[in-house]
Design a protein around this motif. Structure first.
Motif, PDB file in Angstrom:
ATOM      1  N   MET A 130      -7.144   9.127  -8.147  1.00  0.00           N
ATOM      2  CA  MET A 130      -7.245   8.178  -7.043  1.00  0.00           C
ATOM      3  C   MET A 130      -8.701   8.042  -6.588  1.00  0.00           C
ATOM      4  N   LYS A 131      -9.119   6.798  -6.371  1.00  0.00           N
ATOM      5  CA  LYS A 131     -10.444   6.493  -5.832  1.00  0.00           C
ATOM      6  C   LYS A 131     -10.252   5.468  -4.721  1.00  0.00           C
ATOM      7  N   VAL A 132     -10.706   5.817  -3.515  1.00  0.00           N
ATOM      8  CA  VAL A 132     -10.466   4.983  -2.344  1.00  0.00           C
ATOM      9  C   VAL A 132     -11.763   4.816  -1.566  1.00  0.00           C
ATOM     10  N   THR A 133     -11.973   3.637  -1.009  1.00  0.00           N
ATOM     11  CA  THR A 133     -13.060   3.401  -0.075  1.00  0.00           C
ATOM     12  C   THR A 133     -12.448   3.062   1.275  1.00  0.00           C
ATOM     13  N   VAL A 134     -12.872   3.775   2.315  1.00  0.00           N
ATOM     14  CA  VAL A 134     -12.431   3.523   3.692  1.00  0.00           C
ATOM     15  C   VAL A 134     -13.672   3.066   4.439  1.00  0.00           C
ATOM     16  N   HIS A 182     -14.554   7.598  -0.514  1.00  0.00           N
ATOM     17  CA  HIS A 182     -15.863   7.257   0.045  1.00  0.00           C
ATOM     18  C   HIS A 182     -15.572   6.666   1.423  1.00  0.00           C
ATOM     19  N   VAL A 183     -15.952   7.387   2.462  1.00  0.00           N
ATOM     20  CA  VAL A 183     -15.688   6.989   3.842  1.00  0.00           C
ATOM     21  C   VAL A 183     -17.018   6.522   4.419  1.00  0.00           C
ATOM     22  N   VAL A 184     -17.137   5.209   4.662  1.00  0.00           N
ATOM     23  CA  VAL A 184     -18.454   4.634   4.924  1.00  0.00           C
ATOM     24  C   VAL A 184     -18.437   3.650   6.096  1.00  0.00           C
ATOM     25  N   ASN A 185     -19.423   3.797   6.971  1.00  0.00           N
ATOM     26  CA  ASN A 185     -19.670   2.888   8.090  1.00  0.00           C
ATOM     27  C   ASN A 185     -18.467   2.690   9.002  1.00  0.00           C
ATOM     28  N   ASN A 186     -17.838   3.798   9.377  1.00  0.00           N
ATOM     29  CA  ASN A 186     -16.730   3.784  10.327  1.00  0.00           C
ATOM     30  C   ASN A 186     -17.204   4.340  11.661  1.00  0.00           C
TER      31      ASN A 186
END
Length: 149
Positions: free
Chosen positions: A15-19, A41-45
């Motif tokens: 699994m590959k996810v961007t949040v 990858h959890v970015v700019n939240n």
């Protein structure tokens, strides 16, 4: 936001996810997100407090937190790890260019070389934490009423 079927579902290792570009809080408890296996990858939240944890997981996930704004209200630790027999010991948790306000902290573990797994046509430049308010300005729950949203 629970990502991954269950601890025993090993196919989620792929699994590959961007949040990206979300507003979490106030009054959120946990799972923003919680990852089982896989890569996130959890970015700019924008994280406006959390009760138990902001991000967490089990089964050796890889999490790259990048350009997020974390504002602690009660609990200061961003990350929660479910350790123990069969839960994983090879975690990769990396914070890159995040901002931590009111004592928020991120416990990094594992490989220092955690990078997004994007193909060239999927890649994007992450914003800085000081841009997060603008990037998430319209994010969040819909304000619905009897006549619609």
């Amino acid at each position: 936001m629970l990502l991954g079927h269950d601890d025993g579902f090993v196919r989620d290792k792929d699994m590959k996810v961007t949040v990206a570009f979300n507003r979490f809080g106030p009054n959120c408890i946990q799972r923003m997100p919680r990852i089982r296996h896989g890569y996130a990858h959890v970015v700019n939240n924008f994280y406006d407090g959390w009760r138990d944890y902001a991000m967490g997981g089990s089964m050796n996930p890889t999490i790259k937190s990048q350009g997020n704004l974390y504002v602690a209200v009660g609990n200061k630790e961003v990350i929660w790890k479910e350790d123990g027999p069969g839960r994983g010991t090879s975690w990769n948790l990396k914070s890159v260019n995040d901002a931590f306000i009111n004592g928020a902290s991120f416990r990094q573990v594992g490989s220092a070389g955690v990078s997004p797994h994007y193909k060239p046509d999927e890649a994007f430049a992450a914003g800085n934490p000081d841009q997060v308010h603008a990037l998430t300005r319209d994010a969040g729950a819909l304000r619905c009423h009897a006549n619609g949203c």
